[in-house]
Design an enzyme around this catalytic site. Sequence first.
Site, PDB file in Angstrom:
ATOM      1  CB  ILE A   1      -1.016   0.016   1.162  1.00 30.76           C
ATOM      2  CG1 ILE A   1      -0.335  -0.110   2.517  1.00 30.76           C
ATOM      3  CG2 ILE A   1      -2.046  -1.086   0.982  1.00 30.76           C
ATOM      4  CD1 ILE A   1      -1.283  -0.010   3.700  1.00 30.76           C
TER       5      ILE A   1
ATOM      6  NE  ARG B   1      18.892   8.974  13.288  1.00 32.29           N
ATOM      7  CZ  ARG B   1      19.284   8.397  12.182  1.00 32.29           C
ATOM      8  NH1 ARG B   1      18.697   8.696  11.023  1.00 32.29           N
ATOM      9  NH2 ARG B   1      20.278   7.534  12.195  1.00 32.29           N
TER      10      ARG B   1
ATOM     11  CB  ALA C   1      23.827   2.924  11.722  1.00 32.26           C
TER      12      ALA C   1
ATOM     13  CD  GLU D   1      26.437   7.521   9.366  1.00 34.00           C
ATOM     14  OE1 GLU D   1      26.632   7.358  10.593  1.00 34.00           O
ATOM     15  OE2 GLU D   1      25.365   7.234   8.816  1.00 34.00           O
TER      16      GLU D   1
ATOM     17  N   GLY E   1       7.598  -7.172  15.468  1.00 37.62           N
ATOM     18  CA  GLY E   1       6.136  -7.169  15.510  1.00 37.62           C
ATOM     19  C   GLY E   1       5.511  -6.561  14.266  1.00 37.62           C
TER      20      GLY E   1
ATOM     21  CD  GLU F   1      15.864  -1.334  10.525  1.00 37.34           C
ATOM     22  OE1 GLU F   1      16.794  -0.568  10.210  1.00 37.34           O
ATOM     23  OE2 GLU F   1      14.993  -1.033  11.358  1.00 37.34           O
TER      24      GLU F   1
ATOM     25  CD  GLU G   1      20.930  14.808  -2.894  1.00 36.34           C
ATOM     26  OE1 GLU G   1      19.718  14.796  -3.151  1.00 36.34           O
ATOM     27  OE2 GLU G   1      21.805  15.085  -3.730  1.00 36.34           O
TER      28      GLU G   1
ATOM     29  CD  GLU H   1      24.030  10.096   6.468  1.00 40.72           C
ATOM     30  OE1 GLU H   1      23.780   9.195   7.269  1.00 40.72           O
ATOM     31  OE2 GLU H   1      24.676   9.900   5.413  1.00 40.72           O
TER      32      GLU H   1
END
Length: 184
Positions: A14, A64, A76, A96, A115, A119, A140, A142
């Site tokens: 979806i 974030r 990461a 990074e 759940g 990932e 670009e 980040e």
Amino acid sequence: MTKLEEKTLHSEEIFSGKIISLHLQDVELPNGKHAKREIIKHPGAVAILAITDDNKIVMVEQYRKALERTIVEIPAGKLEKDEEPALCARRELEEETGYECDSLELLTSFYTSPGFADEIVHVYIAKGLTKKENAADLDEDEFVELEELTLEEAEQYVKEQKIYDAKTIFAVQYLQLQEALKNK
């Protein structure tokens, strides 16, 4: 089929985005009843516990949007299609932090939120770090600030909720355990 397995009767994508896709599934439960499941598909990721020669943990502070705040994390990044996790870890470490490493070892892999998402994060420890003069550029979209913390500083960041994500808390606890075993 195991006695706990849910049989997928129908699955519909979806939403399909840059990183994730969302699928709505109709499933048959072990008791024969039906239910709906919302499943996020993710390509997987790596995280790198990078330790400098003077025993500092290389971290990045990053905003974030989902949290509407910055947090401090181990480096990461997401796996590209068909990319080997170890190669991704080396790439993300350089992008990074500007560091490359002599040794890279897989510590563990874990599912972040089984759940509702598939990932998986592969956590590596990197040692023998060298700062590159011409490091790869960040993506670009980040923006990160580099931090190098002692274990004690990282523990304090956890208490202050500056470090507030599972992969980084895992990394700090891994180092605490290694320290405890060394002092036994």
